[in-house]
Design an enzyme around this catalytic site. Sequence first.
Site, PDB file in Angstrom:
ATOM      1  N   TRP A   1       5.313  -1.351  -1.001  1.00 12.40           N
ATOM      2  CA  TRP A   1       5.414  -0.555   0.219  1.00 12.40           C
ATOM      3  C   TRP A   1       5.856  -1.426   1.392  1.00 12.40           C
ATOM      4  O   TRP A   1       6.562  -0.966   2.287  1.00 12.40           O
ATOM      5  CB  TRP A   1       4.091   0.130   0.541  1.00 12.40           C
ATOM      6  CG  TRP A   1       4.026   0.581   1.977  1.00 12.40           C
ATOM      7  CD1 TRP A   1       3.348  -0.020   3.000  1.00 12.40           C
ATOM      8  CD2 TRP A   1       4.739   1.680   2.567  1.00 12.40           C
ATOM      9  NE1 TRP A   1       3.576   0.656   4.191  1.00 12.40           N
ATOM     10  CE2 TRP A   1       4.425   1.702   3.944  1.00 12.40           C
ATOM     11  CE3 TRP A   1       5.594   2.656   2.055  1.00 12.40           C
ATOM     12  CZ2 TRP A   1       4.935   2.652   4.813  1.00 12.40           C
ATOM     13  CZ3 TRP A   1       6.107   3.604   2.929  1.00 12.40           C
ATOM     14  CH2 TRP A   1       5.780   3.598   4.287  1.00 12.40           C
TER      15      TRP A   1
ATOM     16  N   GLY B   1       0.849  -1.185   0.000  1.00  9.98           N
ATOM     17  CA  GLY B   1       0.000   0.000   0.000  1.00  9.98           C
ATOM     18  C   GLY B   1       0.894   1.247   0.000  1.00  9.98           C
ATOM     19  O   GLY B   1       1.515   1.539  -1.001  1.00  9.98           O
TER      20      GLY B   1
END
Length: 393
Positions: free
Chosen positions: A184, A116
């Site tokens: 991420w 994310g």
Amino acid sequence: MTILQMTHARRSGMTAMRRLLRGGMAAAGAGAAAFSVAHAQGAPIPSMYHPQGVDTSEADLLAARGQSGRRGQWPPVPKNGSGYITATTANGTTHRVYWEDAGNPDGQAVVIVHGGPGGACADSYRQFHDPKHYRIVLIDQRGCGRSTPHASLDENDTWALIRDMEAVRQELGIKSWQVFGGSWGATLSLSYAITHPDRVDSLILRGIFMVRRSELAWYYQEGASHIFPDRYEEYVKMIPPEERHDLITAYRKRLIGDDKQVQIEAARAWTQWENTTSNLFPKGSDEVKGDGDNFALAFARIENHFFHNHGFFEWDDWILDNVHRIRHIPTVIVQGRYDVVCPARSAWDLHKRFPEAEFHLLNDSGHSATEPGTLDLLVKAADKLKGVKPKAA
């Protein structure tokens, strides 16, 4: 990024993708086509390009490669238990951060760091590691998944997430653990390891991303747009032309605004852009639909919040400039050459600064952890690192 650099990046990316679509890609063997550690070249596979624009399925891709020997995920692993750690912000927000564990309660510990930011964990994330050997810990980062408040941005930053990881480790009585993350998740894994090297036994990293300005410009502004012009057109559709010079800021305006319907529309468009560009052979069924609105809202708001603030790093190359702190930690890096979301340049830059790490640059993978070659190497890396002993208290 200068105009010259952006032009060079666009030309390089477009040339590489044209070669790929014309069938010039070589299939890797069971050991995977990779640099530095293993490099095997097989016969070129037939062209997968359909002039009519029909997406090629993963089954077609596997059939063309004939690589049934590659490792897949372990069978479904039930969770053993779950809980929450809490943290209250200066504004009075109480973050409840969800965790769960699975596998061997007395086994070697691993924490799965999702992407994310704002992506949350899925049950399948328990299936990269041998459940008879590993104690597998999953954490939904602040504001997403089962953590609350949903989509909250209050004191939601890289350093807060690192504190949450430490709080979960202490809550579970784990002295040290393997840290496993992609995209991420790789950013946060590296940042956590740099901050707490004495708590990290080993690292498995996929799709290297360091929230550098060049990476953000490539994917969210111009670069990936030249490879996925159809998906990019949908991504920018809701943004007026006069605001398109800075799409991250334009989306931020809508994602944190007061109009809930506009928030949802922006979240869908932002999330669909990533969902439909993450595979080597994109699937047309990854659009955000009804039940996905809650996921999309957390994903888009939190991701945009972090990227607007450049990951909350003090400078662009913070990770690279601090990687010397973790070069003693056994590490495996797996990177798809045709990863459009997190281009291979960042993995290469990390490899040059961290030559001790086992480095794989896969010639037949994009961004997703479920690309056959990437998945194969991730599962094998987890098996290989079983022998790494936990650090003393």
